[in-house]
Design an enzyme around this catalytic site. Structure first.
Site, PDB file in Angstrom:
ATOM      1  N   THR A  14       0.970  -1.272  -0.157  1.00  0.00           N
ATOM      2  CA  THR A  14      -0.053   0.065   0.066  1.00  0.00           C
ATOM      3  C   THR A  14       0.619   1.218   0.028  1.00  0.00           C
ATOM      4  O   THR A  14       0.662   2.083  -0.673  1.00  0.00           O
ATOM      5  CB  THR A  14      -0.909  -0.046   1.197  1.00  0.00           C
ATOM      6  N   VAL A  15       1.687   1.327   0.963  1.00  0.00           N
ATOM      7  CA  VAL A  15       2.455   2.536   0.961  1.00  0.00           C
ATOM      8  C   VAL A  15       3.749   2.551   0.084  1.00  0.00           C
ATOM      9  O   VAL A  15       4.127   3.687  -0.514  1.00  0.00           O
ATOM     10  CB  VAL A  15       3.240   2.815   2.530  1.00  0.00           C
ATOM     11  N   LYS A 107       5.990   1.263  12.964  1.00  0.00           N
ATOM     12  CA  LYS A 107       6.081   1.487  14.206  1.00  0.00           C
ATOM     13  C   LYS A 107       6.301   0.295  15.118  1.00  0.00           C
ATOM     14  O   LYS A 107       6.834   0.353  16.038  1.00  0.00           O
ATOM     15  CB  LYS A 107       4.701   2.082  14.685  1.00  0.00           C
ATOM     16  N   GLY A 136       0.209   8.033  10.524  1.00  0.00           N
ATOM     17  CA  GLY A 136       0.245   7.964   9.430  1.00  0.00           C
ATOM     18  C   GLY A 136       0.622   9.399   8.593  1.00  0.00           C
ATOM     19  O   GLY A 136       1.827   9.809   8.964  1.00  0.00           O
ATOM     20  N   ILE A 138      -0.264  12.628   9.485  1.00  0.00           N
ATOM     21  CA  ILE A 138      -0.100  13.494  10.243  1.00  0.00           C
ATOM     22  C   ILE A 138       1.411  13.921  10.859  1.00  0.00           C
ATOM     23  O   ILE A 138       2.173  13.073  11.237  1.00  0.00           O
ATOM     24  CB  ILE A 138      -0.881  13.462  11.686  1.00  0.00           C
ATOM     25  N   GLY A 189     -12.120  -2.796   4.447  1.00  0.00           N
ATOM     26  CA  GLY A 189     -10.987  -2.670   4.532  1.00  0.00           C
ATOM     27  C   GLY A 189     -10.144  -1.795   5.569  1.00  0.00           C
ATOM     28  O   GLY A 189      -9.042  -1.315   5.574  1.00  0.00           O
ATOM     29  N   GLU A 192      -8.094  -5.478   9.680  1.00  0.00           N
ATOM     30  CA  GLU A 192      -7.803  -6.750   9.226  1.00  0.00           C
ATOM     31  C   GLU A 192      -8.553  -7.840   9.394  1.00  0.00           C
ATOM     32  O   GLU A 192      -9.458  -7.760  10.331  1.00  0.00           O
ATOM     33  CB  GLU A 192      -6.369  -6.905   9.995  1.00  0.00           C
ATOM     34  N   ASP A 203      -1.916  -1.474  18.428  1.00  0.00           N
ATOM     35  CA  ASP A 203      -1.360  -0.717  17.359  1.00  0.00           C
ATOM     36  C   ASP A 203      -0.930   0.723  17.747  1.00  0.00           C
ATOM     37  O   ASP A 203       0.059   1.376  17.750  1.00  0.00           O
ATOM     38  CB  ASP A 203      -2.607  -0.676  16.188  1.00  0.00           C
ATOM     39  N   LYS A 207       2.579   3.090  18.309  1.00  0.00           N
ATOM     40  CA  LYS A 207       2.782   4.546  18.185  1.00  0.00           C
ATOM     41  C   LYS A 207       2.958   5.288  19.566  1.00  0.00           C
ATOM     42  O   LYS A 207       3.796   6.263  19.460  1.00  0.00           O
ATOM     43  CB  LYS A 207       1.482   5.077  17.477  1.00  0.00           C
TER      44      LYS A 207
HETATM   45  N1  NAP Z   1      -1.117   1.269   5.021  1.00  0.00           N
HETATM   46  C1  NAP Z   1      -1.199   2.178   5.908  1.00  0.00           C
HETATM   47  O1  NAP Z   1      -1.938   2.913   5.740  1.00  0.00           O
HETATM   48  C2  NAP Z   1       0.086   2.477   6.777  1.00  0.00           C
HETATM   49  C3  NAP Z   1       0.003   3.690   7.541  1.00  0.00           C
HETATM   50  C4  NAP Z   1       1.070   3.885   8.310  1.00  0.00           C
HETATM   51  C5  NAP Z   1       2.268   3.012   8.593  1.00  0.00           C
HETATM   52  N2  NAP Z   1       2.192   1.904   7.639  1.00  0.00           N
HETATM   53  C6  NAP Z   1       3.246   1.077   7.985  1.00  0.00           C
HETATM   54  O2  NAP Z   1       4.078   0.908   6.554  1.00  0.00           O
HETATM   55  C7  NAP Z   1       4.622  -0.360   6.497  1.00  0.00           C
HETATM   56  C8  NAP Z   1       4.136  -0.797   5.051  1.00  0.00           C
HETATM   57  O3  NAP Z   1       2.752  -1.143   5.097  1.00  0.00           O
HETATM   58  P1  NAP Z   1       1.970  -1.394   3.933  1.00  0.00           P
HETATM   59  O4  NAP Z   1       0.394  -1.326   4.430  1.00  0.00           O
HETATM   60  O5  NAP Z   1       2.092  -0.751   2.879  1.00  0.00           O
HETATM   61  O6  NAP Z   1       2.045  -2.810   3.998  1.00  0.00           O
HETATM   62  P2  NAP Z   1       1.697  -3.986   2.781  1.00  0.00           P
HETATM   63  O7  NAP Z   1       0.675  -3.437   1.967  1.00  0.00           O
HETATM   64  O8  NAP Z   1       1.376  -5.163   3.432  1.00  0.00           O
HETATM   65  O9  NAP Z   1       2.967  -4.288   1.910  1.00  0.00           O
HETATM   66  C9  NAP Z   1       4.101  -4.794   2.554  1.00  0.00           C
HETATM   67  C10 NAP Z   1       5.229  -5.282   1.246  1.00  0.00           C
HETATM   68  O10 NAP Z   1       6.489  -5.710   1.813  1.00  0.00           O
HETATM   69  C11 NAP Z   1       6.572  -6.863   0.840  1.00  0.00           C
HETATM   70  N3  NAP Z   1       7.074  -7.929   1.851  1.00  0.00           N
HETATM   71  C12 NAP Z   1       6.454  -8.438   2.864  1.00  0.00           C
HETATM   72  N4  NAP Z   1       7.359  -9.343   3.602  1.00  0.00           N
HETATM   73  C13 NAP Z   1       8.560  -9.336   2.462  1.00  0.00           C
HETATM   74  C14 NAP Z   1       9.850  -9.971   2.439  1.00  0.00           C
HETATM   75  N5  NAP Z   1       9.969 -10.970   3.541  1.00  0.00           N
HETATM   76  N6  NAP Z   1      10.674  -9.922   1.490  1.00  0.00           N
HETATM   77  C15 NAP Z   1      10.366  -9.132   0.397  1.00  0.00           C
HETATM   78  N7  NAP Z   1       8.958  -8.202   0.634  1.00  0.00           N
HETATM   79  C16 NAP Z   1       8.486  -8.542   1.479  1.00  0.00           C
HETATM   80  C17 NAP Z   1       5.383  -7.188   0.449  1.00  0.00           C
HETATM   81  O11 NAP Z   1       5.681  -7.897  -1.091  1.00  0.00           O
HETATM   82  P3  NAP Z   1       4.287  -8.437  -1.797  1.00  0.00           P
HETATM   83  O12 NAP Z   1       3.692  -7.181  -2.155  1.00  0.00           O
HETATM   84  O13 NAP Z   1       4.955  -9.124  -3.130  1.00  0.00           O
HETATM   85  O14 NAP Z   1       3.543  -9.379  -1.101  1.00  0.00           O
HETATM   86  C18 NAP Z   1       4.743  -5.854   0.140  1.00  0.00           C
HETATM   87  O15 NAP Z   1       5.035  -5.370  -1.068  1.00  0.00           O
HETATM   88  C19 NAP Z   1       4.311  -1.134   7.665  1.00  0.00           C
HETATM   89  O16 NAP Z   1       5.329  -1.075   8.549  1.00  0.00           O
HETATM   90  C20 NAP Z   1       3.107  -0.369   8.451  1.00  0.00           C
HETATM   91  O17 NAP Z   1       2.866  -0.460   9.771  1.00  0.00           O
HETATM   92  C21 NAP Z   1       1.099   1.454   6.873  1.00  0.00           C
END
Ligand code: NAP
Length: 436
Positions: A14-15, A107, A136, A138, A189, A192, A203, A207
């Site tokens: 996502t990010v 985090k 996020g 902010i 969505g 989880e 969570d 933070k």
């Molecule tokens: N989503 C939000 O709104 C949000 C907000 C604030 C902070 N965050 C933080 O930002 C970080 C990323 O969040 P996200 O929502 O973007 O997560 P996500 O959508 O689950 O994406 C995780 C990415 O990491 C890859 N990945 C996971 N394990 C791996 C491994 N062992 N080797 C290689 N690649 C690996 C996945 O690959 P595949 O795509 O190939 O599966 C995916 O591309 C997290 O720490 C989360 O807490 C997220």
């Protein structure tokens, strides 16, 4: 023209996918702000074949984020894999060991290993940027680490979990029960498949652990946080709160008290006219009480690809311009040992809901137990007759609001009331947060 800043991104979910897309789409504006061009030259994720809406042409692909961090020709490493251990931890260590600045939104990683990683960064002349790791989009990290550094902080608190706030808002506005709200949040969505991490308060605790360190210059101590989630909140509590002039929010609070630093995450009643009570839906908000500036409140999107990438980009631009502030605002060796204030010493008002067998002497006995523990009551109200206990015994729902007292006194009094045998079920208690 100067050589471009070369970015390596581990994690294209996502990010990460938003970040890669934005760096390409807005490259002119970022070049202006950095003073040099910027490009993504290396990426890593699990599945190379997945369409992420990002043009990966010209980027080096790594199956392993640790390889990317250790070997790619990059100037900056961005960790967006997630998780406190494994690939996230090892890749961040590998990048820091090379002296590369690291940007992360993780985090969990920092709540568990933040101080150790900050020390490694300092040793290697690098730093870790983590604006996206709390609330996020902010900009609370930069605000606390930089804009407020002339101030002393007495309390930092807020709504740090969008899923919980979405659910509590819908329960209040639409009268939907907890389980139905959760099912909706999962369908949309916002929650989880396993919602424990969000609704259990964990969570928000991750933070809060980071904000506590920034606010009070102390080590991070996740284990010291008192955590209570929202799963026991009922529509009846929400309605009663409204009638009494409050709204229920999952609050994360860190405050300096006489006995140390109190860190807690729990549902709280906040005055209905307070700024925090107006924060609805998935929105997050963080307030900081300071000595010079007074109180400030920042509110906005706490999650989402572009909103979170906005915070990551701010860090990327700072890092690319050469900023090397200490990770938690001070030399990590100087972060003070954490001095925990026990939750039993917490002082505040309390909302207590009791389902009481409707018989002579029950009210007097409850009032006496409160008095025995020096708890003074602001109000004691019989809200409604209950449905009985199924054995022909009538019950009544009784709500007590206390003046300021201690958690220890309330727990002792409720234990005594339970032992007296007047209650049909376990007593319910929600803390009241004093806010302007
Ligand atoms: N989503 C939000 O709104 C949000 C907000 C604030 C902070 N965050 C933080 O930002 C970080 C990323 O969040 P996200 O929502 O973007 O997560 P996500 O959508 O689950 O994406 C995780 C990415 O990491 C890859 N990945 C996971 N394990 C791996 C491994 N062992 N080797 C290689 N690649 C690996 C996945 O690959 P595949 O795509 O190939 O599966 C995916 O591309 C997290 O720490 C989360 O807490 C997220």
């Amino acid at each position: 023209m100067d050589r471009p800043i070369r970015l390596g991104i581990a994690g294209l979910g996502t990010v990460g996918a938003s970040l890669a897309r934005l760096v390409a789409a807005k490259k002119d504006i970022y070049e202006l702000r950095i003073g040099r061009p910027i490009e993504v030259v290396a990426v890593s994720a699990r599945d190379r074949t997945k369409d992420r809406g990002v043009d990966l042409a010209g980027m080096q692909w790594f199956d392993d984020p640790v390889d990317l961090a250790a070997k790619a020709e990059i100037d900056l490493f961005v960790e967006l894999v997630g998780g406190s251990e494994g690939a996230a931890l090892e890749s961040v260590k590998a990048a820091l060991n090379r002296g590369l600045p690291v940007v992360t939104a993780n985090k969990a990683l920092l709540a568990h290993h933040g101080v150790q990683l900050a020390k490694l960064a300092q040793k290697r002349g690098s730093t870790i940027f983590f604006e996206a790791a709390a609330a996020g989009g902010i900009p609370i990290i930069k605000t606390m680490r930089e804009a407020l550094r002339g101030n002393g902080v007495s309390r930092v608190y807020g709504i740090l979990n969008g899923t919980c706030n979405y659910m509590l808002t819908r329960m209040e506005k639409e009268g939907i029960a907890f389980a139905d709200c959760l099912a909706d949040a999962q369908r949309l969505g916002y929650a989880e498949a396993d919602p424990t991490f969000d609704i259990g308060g964990f969570d928000a605790a991750h933070k809060l652990a980071l904000l506590t360190s920034l606010g009070f210059g102390c080590e991070i101590d996740l284990e010291s946080i008192f955590i209570e989630g929202i799963s026991s909140i009922t529509i009846d509590d929400i309605k009663a709160a409204g009638e009494l002039g409050y709204r229920i929010k999952l609050l994360a609070v860190a405050q300096r008290t006489e006995s140390g630093i109190e860190q807690r995450v729990h549902p709280a009643m906040v005055p209905i006219h307070s700024a925090l009570a107006q924060v609805d839906g998935v929105t997050n908000a963080v307030a900081v009480d300071t000595d010079l500036l007074g109180s400030i409140l920042l509110a906005g999107p706490g999650a989402g690809g572009d909103a979170t990438a906005s915070a990551v980009l701010s860090d990327v631009i700072d890092a690319a311009r050469g900023s090397r502030l200490p990770t938690f605002g001070v030399d990590p060796a100087k972060l003070a040992p954490y001095r925990k204030a026990k939750m039993r010493a917490h002082e505040g008002g309390y909302y207590i809901r009791l389902s009481v067998f409707d018989r002579v002497g029950a009210f007097a006995s409850i009032a006496r137990r409160m008095a025995d523990n020096a708890i003074s009551l602001e109000s004691i109200v019989q809200r409604q007759r209950g449905d009985g206990d199924g054995n022909g015994r009538d019950t009544a729902s009784v709500i007590l609001i206390t003046h300021e007292t201690t958690e220890a006194a309330v727990r002792k009094a409720l234990d005594a009331v339970s032992r007296d045998g007047h209650l049909e079920s376990e007593p319910r208690m929600i803390r009241i947060e004093a806010l302007d």
